[in-house]
Design an enzyme around this catalytic site. Structure first.
Site, PDB file in Angstrom:
ATOM      1  N   LEU A   1       0.827  -1.217   0.000  1.00  0.00           N
ATOM      2  CA  LEU A   1       0.000   0.000   0.000  1.00  0.00           C
ATOM      3  C   LEU A   1       0.860   1.267   0.000  1.00  0.00           C
ATOM      4  O   LEU A   1       0.546   2.245  -0.686  1.00  0.00           O
ATOM      5  CB  LEU A   1      -0.949   0.011   1.207  1.00  0.00           C
ATOM      6  CG  LEU A   1      -1.853   1.231   1.266  1.00  0.00           C
ATOM      7  CD1 LEU A   1      -2.935   1.162   0.191  1.00  0.00           C
ATOM      8  CD2 LEU A   1      -2.492   1.390   2.630  1.00  0.00           C
TER       9      LEU A   1
ATOM     10  N   TYR B   1      -6.389  -5.229  -4.982  1.00  0.00           N
ATOM     11  CA  TYR B   1      -7.071  -6.435  -5.482  1.00  0.00           C
ATOM     12  C   TYR B   1      -8.044  -6.985  -4.433  1.00  0.00           C
ATOM     13  O   TYR B   1      -9.203  -7.289  -4.741  1.00  0.00           O
ATOM     14  CB  TYR B   1      -5.996  -7.469  -5.833  1.00  0.00           C
ATOM     15  CG  TYR B   1      -6.509  -8.769  -6.394  1.00  0.00           C
ATOM     16  CD1 TYR B   1      -6.922  -8.854  -7.733  1.00  0.00           C
ATOM     17  CD2 TYR B   1      -6.561  -9.923  -5.618  1.00  0.00           C
ATOM     18  CE1 TYR B   1      -7.376 -10.057  -8.266  1.00  0.00           C
ATOM     19  CE2 TYR B   1      -7.012 -11.121  -6.136  1.00  0.00           C
ATOM     20  CZ  TYR B   1      -7.413 -11.182  -7.467  1.00  0.00           C
ATOM     21  OH  TYR B   1      -7.861 -12.376  -7.990  1.00  0.00           O
TER      22      TYR B   1
END
Ligand code: NAD
Length: 455
Positions: free
Chosen positions: A304, A361
């Site tokens: 991230l 995802y």
């Protein structure tokens, strides 16, 4: 493509080598072939307490050509029945479980039958859902069955599986389809799952060999991998497949469409006019659609902290927004989504468990689960269903590109000790598209061999 280690461990040289080294020896799973009986042997059918489903279940199994055995009364030693009588499945009606004390009856019935279960056997337990219980003790006992089934699934060997179906009052007619699916080779890689059926108008009869005959099925991302397998299985089951993929994959898409006797439709599902074009195509060429499989999906992995906007946005657009937009457009287009329509959205185990490097995802795939749950009541109102299928580790080009160590660990950490095949995901999706599966709505079915991730 297949799971190389499973093939190796079951070969002459491989099997003695893995035994000497004490390595896992994954079984060759029983996968569906047209013409194959539901089970390769008889099923023990019993109930814990006063079950309300046992009689109907026995009739369903007999109609499906399955010989039904009565449970052995003791949980002691082998009852001496000859080898030909070993059950290929145990089906337990646990709707009579009203409190923790009755759980022992489930054990009494399951233990001797499971001890004699043939390889690639099946255990299916049916119970009332905890949500509708009349007391905390009853809810506890019903929920306890989940722990029992999920643990038993982890204990079973030789490619056997165990799954649980919750059946609320009034949903009895919805039970046959999931039970036959779990018993059959179609569910080879579906293990340790819990489904809740709902009341529905389930059509009687149907063609077992070609359950999708006369249906038009759209499959996105059909040019390769899991999507191509879905196209093949749907066509085998009788559907006309409209195979959708991006123009860049046009050649592979045409090859799949030709192979399955379907049609190719080049479409980027994220294009601003994608929904409009798909609706127009289905209306003009096919007069509507019966089955929609949202399979197109991409990964753009990064932690991230390093995730750029492009990676985030493209994954969200393909994996989630396109599914929302196409479904909404089909619902809004008068008469295009035919009565009894089926939408199956491909999610992922990552959407349930989370996965390092996959915040984008996993968010998109968890979103898919939220989407099907939210839409399920509206679909039920039309006699239609919407469900999600969440694959675990599936042997595809995508997973073949993973580093060896990560890939091998990923493939092994499940109860069946092997990666699934695209056909395993396809069989589950094709089952959800069957008319008989009308009572399965708003569910998430994992095709993961009971992966330890997010279990
Ligand atoms: P894949 O990459 O082999 O195939 C995906 C297909 O989708 C490709 O043909 C691609 O061209 C198509 N596609 C991508 N973007 C598109 C777009 N904008 N419009 C139309 N088509 C598009 O992937 P796969 O392994 O076959 O995965 C299929 C689905 O299963 C995906 O949704 C994936 O997230 C999911 N899944 C796969 C695994 C696995 O282990 N392979 C596990 C969990 C979930």
């Amino acid at each position: 493509m297949s799971d190389w280690y499973t093939s190796f461990a079951n070969s002459g040289v491989g099997s003695s080598l893995v035994r000497q080294l004490g390595l896992p020896r994954p079984a060759v799973l029983r996968r569906y072939e047209p013409g194959q009986p539901v089970l390769p042997g008889p099923a023990v059918v019993g109930s814990a307490g006063e079950g309300r489903l046992r009689e109907a279940l026995t009739a369903v199994l007999r109609d499906a050509g399955v010989a039904v055995l009565s449970p052995v009364a003791t949980d002691g030693a082998d009852d001496g029945a000859d080898d030909g009588e070993r059950p290929a499945a145990v089906v337990l009606d646990a709707t009579g479980v009203t409190g923790p004390a009755q759980l022992a009856a489930a054990r009494d019935l399951l233990a001797p039958a499971v001890r004699r279960l043939r390889p690639t056997g099946r255990v299916v337990v049916l119970a009332d859902p905890p949500a509708g219980a009349g007391s905390p003790a009853q809810a506890a006992a019903r929920q306890a069955l989940e722990g029992l089934v999920r643990s038993l699934a982890k204990e079973l060997r030789a490619g056997s599986t165990a799954n649980l179906v919750y059946v609320p009052e009034g949903a009895e007619a919805s039970v046959a389809s999931p039970v036959l699916f779990f018993l059959s080779g179609r569910s080879a890689y579906v293990d340790g799952q819990v489904l809740t059926v709902s009341p529905a108008d389930v059509p009687a009869g149907g063609d077992d060999e070609r359950p999708l005959a006369g249906k038009v099925a759209v499959v996105t991302g059909a040019a390769r991998g899991i999507g191509a397998a879905i196209a093949r299985v749907m066509a085998r089951d009788g559907a006309h497949v409209v195979a959708v993929d991006v123009p860049a994959a046009g050649e592979a898409l045409a090859a799949v469409a030709n192979e399955v006797g379907g049609t190719a439709f080049q479409l980027d599902v994220t294009a601003p006019d994608a929904a409009q074009r798909l609706v127009a195509h289905l209306r003009e060429r096919h007069g509507g659609v019966d089955v929609v499989v949202h399979n197109a999906g991409i990964t753009r992995d990064k932690l991230l902290v390093n995730m750029d906007a492009a990676r985030w946005d493209t994954v969200m657009a393909v994996n989630l927004q396109a599914q929302l937009d196409l479904t909404e457009a089909l619902l809004d287009a008068d008469g295009v989504l035919r009565p009894g329509a089926r939408v199956v959205a491909v999610s992922s185990q990552s959407g349930i468990a989370g996965n390092r490097g996959q915040t984008n995802y996993a968010a998109s795939k968890a979103g898919v689960i939220g989407m099907v749950r939210a839409w399920a009541p509206a679909f039920a109102g039309r006699g239609a269903t919407i469900n999600a299928v969440a694959p675990g580790f599936i042997v595809t080009e995508m997973t073949a590109r993973m580093p060896f160590g990560t890939r091998e660990v990923g493939a092994r950490i499940n109860s069946l000790q092997q990666g699934g095949l695209p056909v395993d995901v396809a069989e589950t999706i094709a089952w959800l598209a069957q008319p008989g599966a009308a009572g399965v709505n708003g569910q998430v079915v994992r095709v993961c061999g009971q992966s330890m991730l997010g279990a």
